[in-house]
Design an enzyme around this catalytic site. Structure first.
Site, PDB file in Angstrom:
ATOM      1  N   HIS A 138       0.661  -0.865   0.076  1.00 36.82           N
ATOM      2  CA  HIS A 138      -0.114  -0.038  -0.080  1.00 36.82           C
ATOM      3  C   HIS A 138       0.753   1.246  -0.171  1.00 36.82           C
ATOM      4  O   HIS A 138       1.950   1.316   0.601  1.00 36.82           O
ATOM      5  CB  HIS A 138      -0.862   0.010   1.345  1.00 36.82           C
ATOM      6  N   GLN A 218      -4.405  -5.110   6.944  1.00 38.01           N
ATOM      7  CA  GLN A 218      -5.530  -6.040   6.337  1.00 38.01           C
ATOM      8  C   GLN A 218      -5.520  -7.373   6.990  1.00 38.01           C
ATOM      9  O   GLN A 218      -6.233  -8.222   6.586  1.00 38.01           O
ATOM     10  CB  GLN A 218      -5.317  -6.172   4.744  1.00 38.01           C
ATOM     11  N   LYS A 241     -10.313  -0.546  10.383  1.00 44.57           N
ATOM     12  CA  LYS A 241     -10.692  -1.725   9.546  1.00 44.57           C
ATOM     13  C   LYS A 241     -10.973  -3.140  10.305  1.00 44.57           C
ATOM     14  O   LYS A 241     -11.162  -3.987   9.862  1.00 44.57           O
ATOM     15  CB  LYS A 241      -9.289  -1.979   8.697  1.00 44.57           C
ATOM     16  N   CYS A 379      -4.836   2.633  -3.748  1.00 46.88           N
ATOM     17  CA  CYS A 379      -3.739   3.264  -2.892  1.00 46.88           C
ATOM     18  C   CYS A 379      -2.606   2.027  -3.056  1.00 46.88           C
ATOM     19  O   CYS A 379      -1.734   1.790  -2.146  1.00 46.88           O
ATOM     20  CB  CYS A 379      -3.942   3.335  -1.489  1.00 46.88           C
TER      21      CYS A 379
HETATM   22  N1  C6P Z   1      -6.365   0.620   2.809  1.00 49.60           N
HETATM   23  C1  C6P Z   1      -8.222   0.247   1.425  1.00 49.60           C
HETATM   24  O1  C6P Z   1      -9.261   0.673   0.867  1.00 49.60           O
HETATM   25  P1  C6P Z   1      -4.975   3.789   7.301  1.00 49.60           P
HETATM   26  O2  C6P Z   1      -5.421   4.597   5.993  1.00 49.60           O
HETATM   27  O3  C6P Z   1      -3.829   4.545   7.909  1.00 49.60           O
HETATM   28  O4  C6P Z   1      -5.983   3.573   8.204  1.00 49.60           O
HETATM   29  O5  C6P Z   1      -4.461   2.674   6.463  1.00 49.60           O
HETATM   30  C2  C6P Z   1      -3.546   2.700   5.414  1.00 49.60           C
HETATM   31  C3  C6P Z   1      -3.265   1.235   4.703  1.00 49.60           C
HETATM   32  C4  C6P Z   1      -1.985   0.630   5.236  1.00 49.60           C
HETATM   33  N2  C6P Z   1      -1.850  -0.625   4.687  1.00 49.60           N
HETATM   34  C5  C6P Z   1      -2.990  -1.415   4.202  1.00 49.60           C
HETATM   35  C6  C6P Z   1      -2.441  -2.643   3.520  1.00 49.60           C
HETATM   36  C7  C6P Z   1      -4.009  -0.868   3.846  1.00 49.60           C
HETATM   37  O6  C6P Z   1      -4.928  -1.371   3.158  1.00 49.60           O
HETATM   38  C8  C6P Z   1      -4.257   0.593   4.327  1.00 49.60           C
HETATM   39  C9  C6P Z   1      -5.443   1.255   3.832  1.00 49.60           C
HETATM   40  C10 C6P Z   1      -7.624   1.362   2.569  1.00 49.60           C
HETATM   41  O7  C6P Z   1      -7.491  -0.631   1.011  1.00 49.60           O
HETATM   42  C11 C6P Z   1      -7.922   2.525   2.158  1.00 49.60           C
HETATM   43  S1  C6P Z   1      -6.528   3.072   1.046  1.00 49.60           S
END
Ligand code: C6P
Length: 421
Positions: A138, A218, A241, A379
């Protein structure tokens, strides 16, 4: 139709009695209709819905004992501090960390990774040092390291991924050198659902005396996570999440490493004594928690942890595996649909494209059927580039989803197919 792929997975307990509809009733937002249709929420990788227990915990804090933490001797402040620190202990227990000193509250996975890059990396790395990432990261696990490279002259090395969306075999032997200083790797990919062989990668990194950060954003909503069993040095994740509030997340760090890391941000709570000639910093974990934290968020996250432990992470993992297999089969029946990400070890994610339909159009049409999915690059632009697609449609699962949800998704995608082709 996609070629079927082997599912050579670890055997796992089958939970025929997992009652997803029962758990679903705990989530008020899932009861609504969208465009006149019952909501089918399949955008859990972006953010999950919240159970009543989390909503109530946040609301109770604001209604009954809203107060700052670690600062007051008055009753409300004591209650708030107790609940906030209680949440830290719940998180420690949930990921099996050795001590609450290893649990740092941050805004989310993004902030956790930036903290490690800027505190651990910036104080140690120099020009020519190498940081290993994978092609499936990501942006939150790429850009903080690029910023660090700009600041220190360190360079990135990238583990390529296969057509199935797995780490290229032999990455360890090929990429680790005497200049490798760090490995930052997704535990689970948000764009592909791949569960990486993190224990093997950690073993390899440690043989080279290289510390490892796992991006667990995730993973924590889908798998039991034991940071000590994994052996990772840092583990980053977000509350929102895993059925908790937005604005709160966790950095786990091994105490021996955290003890020797400089603070990242300065401010209240992270200090012991402040003088103009010298400031002394606080103990762990407070040294990394400058300023008033997201108290309500942490308390809500603690409630989410209670809830997940009540449902049971092993049961969630087993149920979601069956659900993913079912969803994979249903989508593979849709004409012209291609799954992106067919790793043998996968959780939670069905990323796909349909020839001739832009993923955004697909997303809009299925939305009219009440089905919420995400479309775009998720992303993870390097993943899109790797698979030569500008974007995918992504259905992402949680334990409150059912086979009927996936039937509705497949029917909605069929409908889009009829409209466009
Ligand atoms: N992925 C998705 O729709 P934050 O934004 O800090 O809570 O998480 C960032 C992040 C970091 N690592 C992984 C593997 C992620 O999936 C995510 C966030 C969301 O897939 C929003 S882009």
């Amino acid at each position: 139709m996609n070629a079927r792929y082997d599912r050579l997975r670890k055997p796992i307990a089958v939970t025929a009695d997992f009652d997803a509809p029962r758990w679903r009733r705990d989530f008020p937002a899932l009861r609504q209709r969208v465009h006149g249709k019952p909501l089918v929420y399949l955008d859990n990788a972006a953010t999950s819905q919240k159970p009543r227990i989390v909503i109530d915990a946040v609301s109770e804090y604001y209604q009954k004992f809203n107060s700052n933490v670690h600062r007051g001797v008055h009753h409300l402040s004591e209650l708030a501090t107790e609940a906030f620190e209680g949440a830290r202990e719940k998180v420690r227990h949930f990921i099996h960390a050795a001590s609450v000193r290893e649990i740092i509250f941050v805004r989310g996975a993004t902030e956790a990774i930036n903290l490690v890059a800027q505190s651990y990396g910036r104080s140690r790395f120099k020009a020519g040092d190498e940081i290993i990432l994978s092609e499936m990261e990501h942006h939150s696990n790429i850009v903080p390291w690029q910023l660090l490279c700009e600041q220190t002259g360190a360079v990135l090395r990238v583990i390529p991924i296969t057509d199935a969306g797995e780490l290229e075999p032999g990455a360890c032997e090929k990429l680790f050198t005497s200049r490798t200083r760090f490995l930052a790797l997704a535990h689970v990919s948000n764009a592909l659902g791949t569960v990486n062989p993190v224990k093997d990668m950690i073993a390899c990194a440690h043989e080279h005396h290289v510390p490892v950060l796992l991006d667990g954003a995730q993973a924590v909503p889908h798998l039991p996570v034991d940071v000590r069993e994994l052996g990772c040095d840092f583990y980053a994740f977000s509350g929102h999440k895993m059925f908790g509030p937005t604005g709160i997340g966790v950095l786990y760090g091994r105490e021996a490493l955290l003890q020797n890391m400089p603070p990242w941000q300065g401010g209240g709570d992270m200090i012991r004594v402040v003088r103009f000639d010298q400031t002394l910093y606080n103990d762990l974990p407070y040294r990394f928690e400058a300023g008033t934290p997201d108290i309500a968020g942490a308390i809500g996250l603690g409630a989410a942890v209670d809830y997940l432990e009540h449902v049971g992470m092993p049961a969630i993992e087993a149920y979601e595996r069956q659900l993913l297999d079912y969803g994979t089969e249903q989508l593979q029946r849709v004409k012209d649909l291609k799954l992106v990400g067919t790793a043998r070890e996968k959780v939670g994610v069905l990323s796909f494209s349909v020839d001739g339909i832009h993923p955004h159009d697909l997303g809009t049409i299925v939305d009219r059927e009440g089905v919420a999915i995400r479309t775009g690059h998720h992303c993870a632009m390097p993943v899109m580039e790797r698979f030569h697609v500008p974007a995918t449609a992504r259905a992402s699962l949680a334990f409150y989803n059912t086979r009927e949800d996936l039937d509705t998704l497949a029917r909605a995608v069929e409908k889009a197919h009829q409209v466009f082709l």
